[in-house]
Design a protein around this motif. Structure first.
Motif, PDB file in Angstrom:
ATOM      1  N   VAL A  58       0.826  -1.211   0.000  1.00 42.28           N
ATOM      2  CA  VAL A  58       0.000   0.000   0.000  1.00 42.28           C
ATOM      3  C   VAL A  58       0.861   1.263   0.000  1.00 42.28           C
ATOM      4  CG1 VAL A  58      -2.016  -1.085   1.042  1.00 42.28           C
ATOM      5  CG2 VAL A  58      -0.282  -0.058   2.522  1.00 42.28           C
ATOM      6  N   GLY A  59       2.133   1.146  -0.370  1.00 43.10           N
ATOM      7  CA  GLY A  59       3.007   2.310  -0.487  1.00 43.10           C
ATOM      8  C   GLY A  59       3.326   2.995   0.826  1.00 43.10           C
ATOM      9  N   ARG A  60       3.344   2.252   1.933  1.00 38.49           N
ATOM     10  CA  ARG A  60       3.627   2.850   3.247  1.00 38.49           C
ATOM     11  C   ARG A  60       5.093   2.623   3.614  1.00 38.49           C
ATOM     12  NH1 ARG A  60      -0.662   1.929   7.397  1.00 38.49           N
ATOM     13  NH2 ARG A  60      -1.429   3.757   6.303  1.00 38.49           N
ATOM     14  N   ALA A  61       5.803   3.736   3.857  1.00 34.16           N
ATOM     15  CA  ALA A  61       7.223   3.692   4.203  1.00 34.16           C
ATOM     16  C   ALA A  61       7.453   4.326   5.572  1.00 34.16           C
ATOM     17  CB  ALA A  61       8.043   4.429   3.152  1.00 34.16           C
ATOM     18  N   ARG A  62       8.500   3.880   6.246  1.00 29.75           N
ATOM     19  CA  ARG A  62       8.888   4.450   7.542  1.00 29.75           C
ATOM     20  C   ARG A  62      10.190   5.229   7.333  1.00 29.75           C
ATOM     21  NH1 ARG A  62       8.235   2.750  13.094  1.00 29.75           N
ATOM     22  NH2 ARG A  62       7.045   1.016  12.239  1.00 29.75           N
ATOM     23  N   LEU A  63      10.157   6.506   7.678  1.00 29.59           N
ATOM     24  CA  LEU A  63      11.314   7.385   7.564  1.00 29.59           C
ATOM     25  C   LEU A  63      11.858   7.637   8.966  1.00 29.59           C
ATOM     26  CD1 LEU A  63      12.948   9.338   5.637  1.00 29.59           C
ATOM     27  CD2 LEU A  63      11.347  11.099   6.389  1.00 29.59           C
ATOM     28  N   ARG A  64      13.160   7.498   9.136  1.00 26.27           N
ATOM     29  CA  ARG A  64      13.788   7.791  10.427  1.00 26.27           C
ATOM     30  C   ARG A  64      14.749   8.957  10.234  1.00 26.27           C
ATOM     31  NH1 ARG A  64      18.063   5.076  14.043  1.00 26.27           N
ATOM     32  NH2 ARG A  64      17.435   5.908  16.056  1.00 26.27           N
ATOM     33  N   PHE A  65      14.573   9.971  11.074  1.00 25.16           N
ATOM     34  CA  PHE A  65      15.386  11.186  11.041  1.00 25.16           C
ATOM     35  C   PHE A  65      16.176  11.259  12.337  1.00 25.16           C
ATOM     36  CE2 PHE A  65      15.384  15.662  12.584  1.00 25.16           C
ATOM     37  CZ  PHE A  65      16.350  16.162  11.730  1.00 25.16           C
ATOM     38  N   ILE A  66      17.487  11.426  12.224  1.00 22.75           N
ATOM     39  CA  ILE A  66      18.355  11.551  13.391  1.00 22.75           C
ATOM     40  C   ILE A  66      18.907  12.965  13.426  1.00 22.75           C
ATOM     41  CG2 ILE A  66      20.441  10.710  14.529  1.00 22.75           C
ATOM     42  CD1 ILE A  66      19.951   8.045  13.053  1.00 22.75           C
ATOM     43  N   TRP A  67      18.670  13.653  14.534  1.00 20.47           N
ATOM     44  CA  TRP A  67      19.091  15.027  14.730  1.00 20.47           C
ATOM     45  C   TRP A  67      20.621  15.136  14.747  1.00 20.47           C
ATOM     46  CZ3 TRP A  67      17.778  19.835  14.476  1.00 20.47           C
ATOM     47  CH2 TRP A  67      18.561  20.790  15.106  1.00 20.47           C
ATOM     48  N   ALA A  68      21.148  16.232  14.213  1.00 16.49           N
ATOM     49  CA  ALA A  68      22.570  16.594  14.315  1.00 16.49           C
ATOM     50  C   ALA A  68      22.638  18.021  14.839  1.00 16.49           C
ATOM     51  CB  ALA A  68      23.258  16.486  12.964  1.00 16.49           C
ATOM     52  N   ALA A  69      23.539  18.276  15.770  1.00 12.21           N
ATOM     53  CA  ALA A  69      23.617  19.572  16.457  1.00 12.21           C
ATOM     54  C   ALA A  69      23.858  20.754  15.514  1.00 12.21           C
ATOM     55  CB  ALA A  69      24.698  19.528  17.529  1.00 12.21           C
ATOM     56  N   ASP A  70      24.498  20.517  14.370  1.00 11.59           N
ATOM     57  CA  ASP A  70      24.798  21.637  13.467  1.00 11.59           C
ATOM     58  C   ASP A  70      23.684  21.920  12.453  1.00 11.59           C
ATOM     59  OD1 ASP A  70      25.244  19.243  12.147  1.00 11.59           O
ATOM     60  OD2 ASP A  70      27.053  19.930  11.125  1.00 11.59           O
ATOM     61  N   MET A  71      22.536  21.263  12.584  1.00 13.08           N
ATOM     62  CA  MET A  71      21.433  21.522  11.654  1.00 13.08           C
ATOM     63  C   MET A  71      20.790  22.869  11.947  1.00 13.08           C
ATOM     64  SD  MET A  71      19.473  17.935  11.231  1.00 13.08           S
ATOM     65  CE  MET A  71      20.203  16.651  10.258  1.00 13.08           C
ATOM     66  N   PRO A  72      20.605  23.671  10.916  1.00 11.40           N
ATOM     67  CA  PRO A  72      19.979  24.983  11.101  1.00 11.40           C
ATOM     68  C   PRO A  72      18.455  24.890  11.137  1.00 11.40           C
ATOM     69  CG  PRO A  72      20.568  24.676   8.823  1.00 11.40           C
ATOM     70  CD  PRO A  72      21.047  23.445   9.557  1.00 11.40           C
ATOM     71  N   THR A  73      17.826  25.938  11.632  1.00 11.85           N
ATOM     72  CA  THR A  73      16.368  26.003  11.584  1.00 11.85           C
ATOM     73  C   THR A  73      15.931  26.413  10.182  1.00 11.85           C
ATOM     74  OG1 THR A  73      16.415  28.277  12.379  1.00 11.85           O
ATOM     75  CG2 THR A  73      16.118  26.568  14.027  1.00 11.85           C
ATOM     76  N   GLY A  74      14.701  26.130   9.861  1.00  6.88           N
ATOM     77  CA  GLY A  74      14.163  26.490   8.550  1.00  6.88           C
ATOM     78  C   GLY A  74      13.657  25.268   7.809  1.00  6.88           C
ATOM     79  N   ASP A  75      13.361  25.461   6.520  1.00  9.30           N
ATOM     80  CA  ASP A  75      12.808  24.355   5.727  1.00  9.30           C
ATOM     81  C   ASP A  75      13.549  24.146   4.412  1.00  9.30           C
ATOM     82  OD1 ASP A  75      11.978  26.496   4.214  1.00  9.30           O
ATOM     83  OD2 ASP A  75       9.912  25.816   4.039  1.00  9.30           O
ATOM     84  N   PHE A  76      14.857  24.402   4.397  1.00  9.83           N
ATOM     85  CA  PHE A  76      15.585  24.282   3.137  1.00  9.83           C
ATOM     86  C   PHE A  76      16.266  22.935   2.951  1.00  9.83           C
ATOM     87  CE2 PHE A  76      18.525  25.993   6.192  1.00  9.83           C
ATOM     88  CZ  PHE A  76      19.675  25.266   5.969  1.00  9.83           C
ATOM     89  N   MET A  77      16.292  22.068   4.004  1.00 12.68           N
ATOM     90  CA  MET A  77      16.905  20.746   3.852  1.00 12.68           C
ATOM     91  C   MET A  77      15.854  19.792   3.280  1.00 12.68           C
ATOM     92  SD  MET A  77      19.347  20.282   7.184  1.00 12.68           S
ATOM     93  CE  MET A  77      17.994  20.308   8.353  1.00 12.68           C
ATOM     94  N   SER A  78      16.163  19.177   2.162  1.00 15.84           N
ATOM     95  CA  SER A  78      15.170  18.339   1.496  1.00 15.84           C
ATOM     96  C   SER A  78      15.813  17.076   0.931  1.00 15.84           C
ATOM     97  CB  SER A  78      14.486  19.126   0.384  1.00 15.84           C
ATOM     98  OG  SER A  78      15.414  19.454  -0.613  1.00 15.84           O
ATOM     99  N   PHE A  79      14.951  16.186   0.469  1.00 17.78           N
ATOM    100  CA  PHE A  79      15.372  14.930  -0.145  1.00 17.78           C
ATOM    101  C   PHE A  79      14.209  14.430  -0.988  1.00 17.78           C
ATOM    102  CE2 PHE A  79      13.205  14.027   3.743  1.00 17.78           C
ATOM    103  CZ  PHE A  79      12.445  12.904   3.488  1.00 17.78           C
ATOM    104  N   ARG A  80      14.424  13.355  -1.717  1.00 14.77           N
ATOM    105  CA  ARG A  80      13.363  12.704  -2.482  1.00 14.77           C
ATOM    106  C   ARG A  80      13.424  11.208  -2.201  1.00 14.77           C
ATOM    107  NH1 ARG A  80      13.843  14.675  -8.499  1.00 14.77           N
ATOM    108  NH2 ARG A  80      11.720  13.935  -8.586  1.00 14.77           N
ATOM    109  N   LEU A  81      12.349  10.507  -2.455  1.00 13.95           N
ATOM    110  CA  LEU A  81      12.302   9.060  -2.275  1.00 13.95           C
ATOM    111  C   LEU A  81      12.055   8.397  -3.623  1.00 13.95           C
ATOM    112  CD1 LEU A  81      10.026   8.753   0.884  1.00 13.95           C
ATOM    113  CD2 LEU A  81      12.507   8.510   0.780  1.00 13.95           C
TER     114      LEU A  81
END
Length: 100
Positions: A58-81
């Protein structure tokens, strides 16, 4: 294609997110047998994201995100699947992580 923005993450948080991959009519994509991976990630996301199938039928995927201290705030970090089965490759619109 329109970018997709994920629910905002609080700085310092790790997360697991369920993603339902759908067609333009909001129907689940049957992706049994397809491989899934992270594609074109922002350089700061290269080692911070993993994706696995929860239920490919049914096209269901699990995404895991691990925080890194040097990540900035905002919405410019992206990816595709991308998902692939032989020569058949399907790729999502750009998915943006929102860090606040």
């Amino acid at each position: 294609m329109t970018d997709v923005r994920l629910t905002p993450f609080t700085r310092g948080s790790n997360a697991k997110i369920m993603l339902d991959l759908c067609d333009s009519d909001d129907n689940a994509l049957p992706l049994s047998g397809y491989e899934i991976d992270i594609f074109e990630p922002h350089s700061m996301l290269v080692d911070q994201l993993t994706v696995t199938w929860e239920d490919a039928a049914v096209g269901r995927a699990r995404l895991r995100f691990i925080w890194a201290a040097d990540m900035p705030t905002g919405d410019f970090m992206s990816f595709r699947l991308p998902s692939s089965l032989g020569d058949d490759v399907q790729v999502t619109p750009r998915i943006r992580l929102v860090i606040q």
